[in-house]
Design an enzyme around this catalytic site. Structure first.
Site, mmCIF file in Angstrom:
data_model
loop_
_atom_site.group_PDB
_atom_site.id
_atom_site.type_symbol
_atom_site.label_atom_id
_atom_site.label_comp_id
_atom_site.label_asym_id
_atom_site.label_seq_id
_atom_site.Cartn_x
_atom_site.Cartn_y
_atom_site.Cartn_z
ATOM 1 N N HIS A 11 -3.450 -5.688 1.275
ATOM 2 C CA HIS A 11 -2.720 -5.866 2.537
ATOM 3 C C HIS A 11 -2.665 -7.341 2.943
ATOM 4 C CE1 HIS A 11 -2.311 -1.647 3.975
ATOM 5 N NE2 HIS A 11 -3.365 -1.449 3.204
ATOM 6 N N CYS A 19 0.836 -1.205 0.000
ATOM 7 C CA CYS A 19 0.000 0.000 0.000
ATOM 8 C C CYS A 19 0.875 1.261 0.000
ATOM 9 C CB CYS A 19 -0.963 -0.041 1.183
ATOM 10 S SG CYS A 19 -2.358 1.090 0.999
ATOM 11 N N GLU A 64 -0.777 -8.682 5.064
ATOM 12 C CA GLU A 64 -0.521 -8.798 6.510
ATOM 13 C C GLU A 64 -1.810 -8.723 7.330
ATOM 14 O OE1 GLU A 64 -0.368 -6.110 4.856
ATOM 15 O OE2 GLU A 64 -0.775 -4.352 6.107
#
Lengths: 239, 91
Positions: free
Chosen positions: A204, A87, A206
């Site tokens: 994302h 991002c 994560e």
């Protein structure tokens, strides 16, 4: 193996990335403050996390690229170290020129926070080597300026060299206009550099590393990185 | 050396769709400005520059545009004003 997570003023996914590596993947990880001028020794993979570095003032990533740590990041990339910009990290990698392209405001002009599908375009890279080409991942996005742009001639180069690693798609893996959340050219959600060791992606991974939170698709990217680094003879993607 | 007030305007390149500009243009049409077309939204940045001449101040800011203020992949820039800053008169 060891990961590093750079912390810029305004990073807000640094702890998510740290947690994904430490708890979900079970590997060593260290934060690196942006004012440092060197990276920890024995680092295998460096993460530039999401957030709003320097408040996204002027353009996303435009000021973070001049942070003191960035010279070390460039040296790490040139030496073949793995870098994943997520991002805002992707935006910073574009601003500093480690990846091609730039970002426009989302086509809808709204900040988008939702889960999307992305298709893995090739499996012979450090970031996707445990996935099959064509696999569909469910990954969250959260951005206002995620509309990836490269001019037409540069796009041809990206496609020719197989640098597009992830594309927005529907649940069946079809790359369609309606599956494109932000207007990115050619539905691009993630690209690598020519050498294949620097990845930038808007979604994302994560944030999708634990089944308890409803989705662990993102963990597969971290597992691929570990698999690549643990291979006896790591082979960088040749394009 | 003198001080100059310099302004630069950064806009999306012509080849890139400006969604914000298009939306504002449609709003202008709705409220009664049908003769306005091709609206482009940009950034206006003004700054003081110490330089030997107006030309040097302009060149200095153009270099700043290339290095940071504009991203050449998506944006064009132009320096629109270079004006001497009036000296403060004390007493």
């Amino acid at each position: 193996m060891k990961f590093g997570v750079i912390v810029f003023p305004g990073s807000n996914c640094d702890w998510d990335a740290y947690w994904a590596v430490r708890s979900a993947l079970g590997e060593d990880v260290a934060f690196v403050w942006h004012k440092e001028e060197t990276l920890p020794a024995d680092l295998d993979c460096l993460i530039l996390p999401g957030g709003f570095s320097y408040g996204d003032y002027l353009r996303s990533g435009a000021i973070a690229r001049f942070s003191p740590i960035m010279n070390a990041v460039i040296r790490f990339a040139r030496a073949g170290g793995l870098i994943m910009g997520i991002c805002n990290g992707f935006q910073i990698l574009c601003e500093i020129g480690l990846l091609p392209g730039a970002f426009l405001r989302n086509r809808c002009l709204r900040f988008l926070c939702c889960t999307v599908f992305v298709r893995v375009e090739r499996s012979d890279t450090p970031f996707t080597n445990t996935l099959r080409s064509g696999a569909v991942l469910r990954i969250p996005i959260a951005h206002g300026e995620g509309n990836y742009y490269v001019p037409p001639d540069m796009l041809r180069g990206l496609e020719q060299h197989g640098q597009v690693l992830f594309r927005y798609c529907d649940a069946q893996g079809r790359v369609t206009e309606s599956a494109n959340p932000n207007g990115s050219v050619a539905n691009i959600a993630g690209v690598v550099n020519r050498e294949g060791n620097v990845l930038g992606l808007m979604p994302h991974p994560e944030r999708a590393c634990d089944p308890l939170l409803g989705n662990a698709d993102g963990l597969s990217i971290f597992q691929a990185i570990r698999h690549f680094c643990s291979a006896e003879r790591p082979i960088l993607m040749v394009t | 050396m003198s001080s100059f007030r310099v302004a630069a305007v950064v806009t999306l390149r012509r080849s890139i769709a400006d969604v914000q500009g298009t939306t504002v243009e449609q709003a202008l049409h709705i409220i009664g400005f049908p003769r306005i077309e091709h609206v482009r939204i940009g950034k206006y940045i003004e700054m003081n520059v110490v330089a030997a001449s107006a030309e040097e101040a302009r060149a200095y800011v153009e270099e700043a545009c290339r290095r940071l203020l504009a991203n050449p992949v998506i944006e064009d820039y132009r320096v629109t004003e270079v004006e001497p800053v009036a000296e403060l008169q004390v007493g």
